[in-house]
Design an enzyme around this catalytic site. Structure first.
Site, PDB file in Angstrom:
ATOM      1  N   CYS A   1      -2.557  33.495  11.169  1.00 43.53           N
ATOM      2  CA  CYS A   1      -2.293  34.189  12.637  1.00 43.53           C
ATOM      3  C   CYS A   1      -2.158  32.866  13.454  1.00 43.53           C
ATOM      4  O   CYS A   1      -2.905  32.619  14.551  1.00 43.53           O
ATOM      5  CB  CYS A   1      -3.724  34.860  12.882  1.00 43.53           C
ATOM      6  SG  CYS A   1      -3.263  36.118  14.443  1.00 43.53           S
TER       7      CYS A   1
ATOM      8  N   GLU B   1       0.937  -1.178   0.205  1.00 40.19           N
ATOM      9  CA  GLU B   1       0.073   0.079  -0.062  1.00 40.19           C
ATOM     10  C   GLU B   1       0.957   1.299  -0.014  1.00 40.19           C
ATOM     11  O   GLU B   1       0.776   2.085   0.937  1.00 40.19           O
ATOM     12  CB  GLU B   1      -0.945   0.174   1.278  1.00 40.19           C
ATOM     13  CG  GLU B   1      -1.739  -1.206   1.385  1.00 40.19           C
ATOM     14  CD  GLU B   1      -2.374  -1.335   2.739  1.00 40.19           C
ATOM     15  OE1 GLU B   1      -2.114  -0.371   3.681  1.00 40.19           O
ATOM     16  OE2 GLU B   1      -3.172  -2.467   3.424  1.00 40.19           O
TER      17      GLU B   1
END
EC number: 4.1.1.20
Length: 483
Positions: free
Chosen positions: A397, A324
């Site tokens: 921010c 995978e």
């Protein structure tokens, strides 16, 4: 286009040839290109990324497409994926297993990059998919990957997701707990279907990676405790609606050493023999993924070494094998283009801040994992500029909106463009709209052509689905004016 001459960079005639040429280097690369703790130079970064080159006029080029041309047309931040890199890396991975005479089916981990174009390119090469949600299952099928080539992993599948997978004809469901097994049995009986099941085992093996991306330790939420696995497999074989086909194992991500794999696979082989001694069949082994790439100067995980480890530890069991991969295939195929908004001076004697228009909402990995990503100027002039120490940050921010402290980079100024490297995995797929920042545009290049594969999100789309309740008294809204 004229290549700039970097001492350690040699341009290959084709991308795939360059990838193949890196096999020996990947296996033997225990020594970093630069001194430990020192940032790689521009030439170092280019030397091990065959899809990228620096040209005297066009600047940084991905395959045969100048990245400035994309930035001119679309602005920044913009994601760019290389179809050629996806193909070349898939072929190298497939060839590695062909060389061991141990056939392995390759299922791309959709969580690494779920764009339909990426999935389609890999599907055309022969890849199946590994999914961890109903949404990813639908995406993979929408990209043209049939359910019979899809494995469904994940620790928290819902009953509705199980029904979706069974009705679609899923190849395999990797079950991660006794509780999930009982739920799947009930769903399968209710649907009148058999669920092909592999039990995912937690071998309690340390992959030696970042704590947030390890998955095979006893303290992790993933998988079934190794010492309970044989009994649970016998229970699964007796449950209605369950067809026990094999075992699965995944010990983490960004693994560059083979010893953790060998240790885990040896335990997996021992478990297969224990289960077979009870007279039960084990026909499939899902060997997981997690093969790492070189972000900075670490050795990249070599597919040839992984193939050898799987062949050595599991090759004599007579099972069908699967892997995978996600990051290894997609990571080096992507870059994130960004522009310097401004240079911000700090305290005297401290490095300046390069404030980019890309942010943590675009590329989350540095904030989430303290991940290091290479940075290259798009300008050929700036690529040769004197190196300086800078902090590279975004405009969001949050103090965590940082791409790197004390980075050694060529001098760049406001308006300079740059590329953040190796962003093809866990990049755009983890983006958000935090701070009301629209999702960036996405592009795919293939040779000398490029195409927008997702438009930049419009700002108005951020609140298009918002609803204000009728009982909110709009009459109380303040009138316009100052503070």
């Amino acid at each position: 286009m004229t290549d700039l001459c970097f001492p350690s960079f040699h341009a290959s005639s084709t991308l795939e040839a360059a990838e193949q040429g890196g096999i020996v280097a990947a296996i033997m690369a225990d020594a970093p290109l630069t001194c430990p703790g020192q940032d790689p130079s521009v030439s170092d970064l280019l030397a091990v990324r065959p899809a990228l080159s620096m040209h005297a006029v066009d600047g940084l080029v991905l395959e045969d497409v100048p990245l400035n041309a994309i930035a001119d047309a679309l602005g920044t931040p913009t994601w760019v994926m290389s179809a050629g890199t996806l193909r070349a890396r898939y072929r190298r991975l497939a060839t590695a297993f062909e060389g061991t005479d141990t056939p392995v089916s390759i299922h791309f981990a959709v969580k690494a990059n779920d764009h339909l174009a990426v999935l389609r390119v890999l599907a055309a090469e022969g890849a199946g998919a590994d999914v961890v949600s109903g949404g990813e299952l639908r995406r993979a099928m929408a990209a043209g990957i049939p359910a019979c080539r899809i494995v469904f992993s994940g620790v928290g599948k819902t009953a509705d997701e199980m029904r979706l997978a069974l009705r679609a004809g899923i190849a395999q469901i990797n079950v991660e707990s006794a509780e999930e097994l009982d739920l799947l049995s009930a769903v399968a009986v209710d649907e009148g279907l058999d669920a092909p099941v592999a039990l995912r085992i937690n071998p309690d093996v340390d992959a030696g990676t970042h704590a947030k991306i390890t998955t095979g330790l006893a303290t992790n939420k993933f998988g079934i405790p190794y010492n309970r696995a044989a009994d649970l497999y016998a229970h699964a074989a007796a449950l209605p609606g369950i067809r026990a086909v094999g075992l699965a194992m995944h010990i983490g991500s960004q693994i560059t050493r083979m010893q953790p794999y060998r240790t885990a696979y040896a335990k997996l082989a021992e478990l297969v023999r224990t289960i077979r001694a009870r007279g039960l069949a084990v026909d499939v082994l899902d060997c997981g993924g997690g093969l790492g790439i070189s972000y900075r100067d670490e050795s990249e995980g070599a597919p040839e070494a992984l193939a050898s480890a799987i062949h050595t530890e599991l090759g004599d069991l007579g099972t069908r094998l699967a892997i995978e991969p996600g990051r290894w295939l997609a990571g080096p195929a992507g870059v994130l283009l960004s522009t310097v908004i401004l240079r911000k001076s700090g305290y005297d004697g401290m490095p300046p801040f390069l404030v980019l228009d890309a942010a943590m909402n675009d590329l989350m990995r540095p904030s989430l994992y303290d991940a290091w990503h290479g940075i290259l100027p798009l300008s050929p002039t700036e690529a040769f500029a004197p190196v300086e120490q800078v902090h590279v940050v975004g405009p969001v921010c949050e103090s965590g909106d940082t791409f790197g402290h004390d980075r050694s980079l060529p001098h760049m100024k406001a308006g300079s463009r740059l590329a953040l490297l190796d962003c093809g995995a866990y990049g755009m797929v983890m983006s958000s709209t935090y701070n009301a920042r629209p999702l960036a545009a996405q592009v795919m290049v293939d040779g000398n052509r490029w195409s927008v594969i997702r438009d930049r999100q419009q700002t108005e789309a951020l609140w298009a689905a918002d609803r204000i309740p009728e009982w909110v008294d709009t009459a109380l809204l303040p009138a316009g004016g100052g503070l």
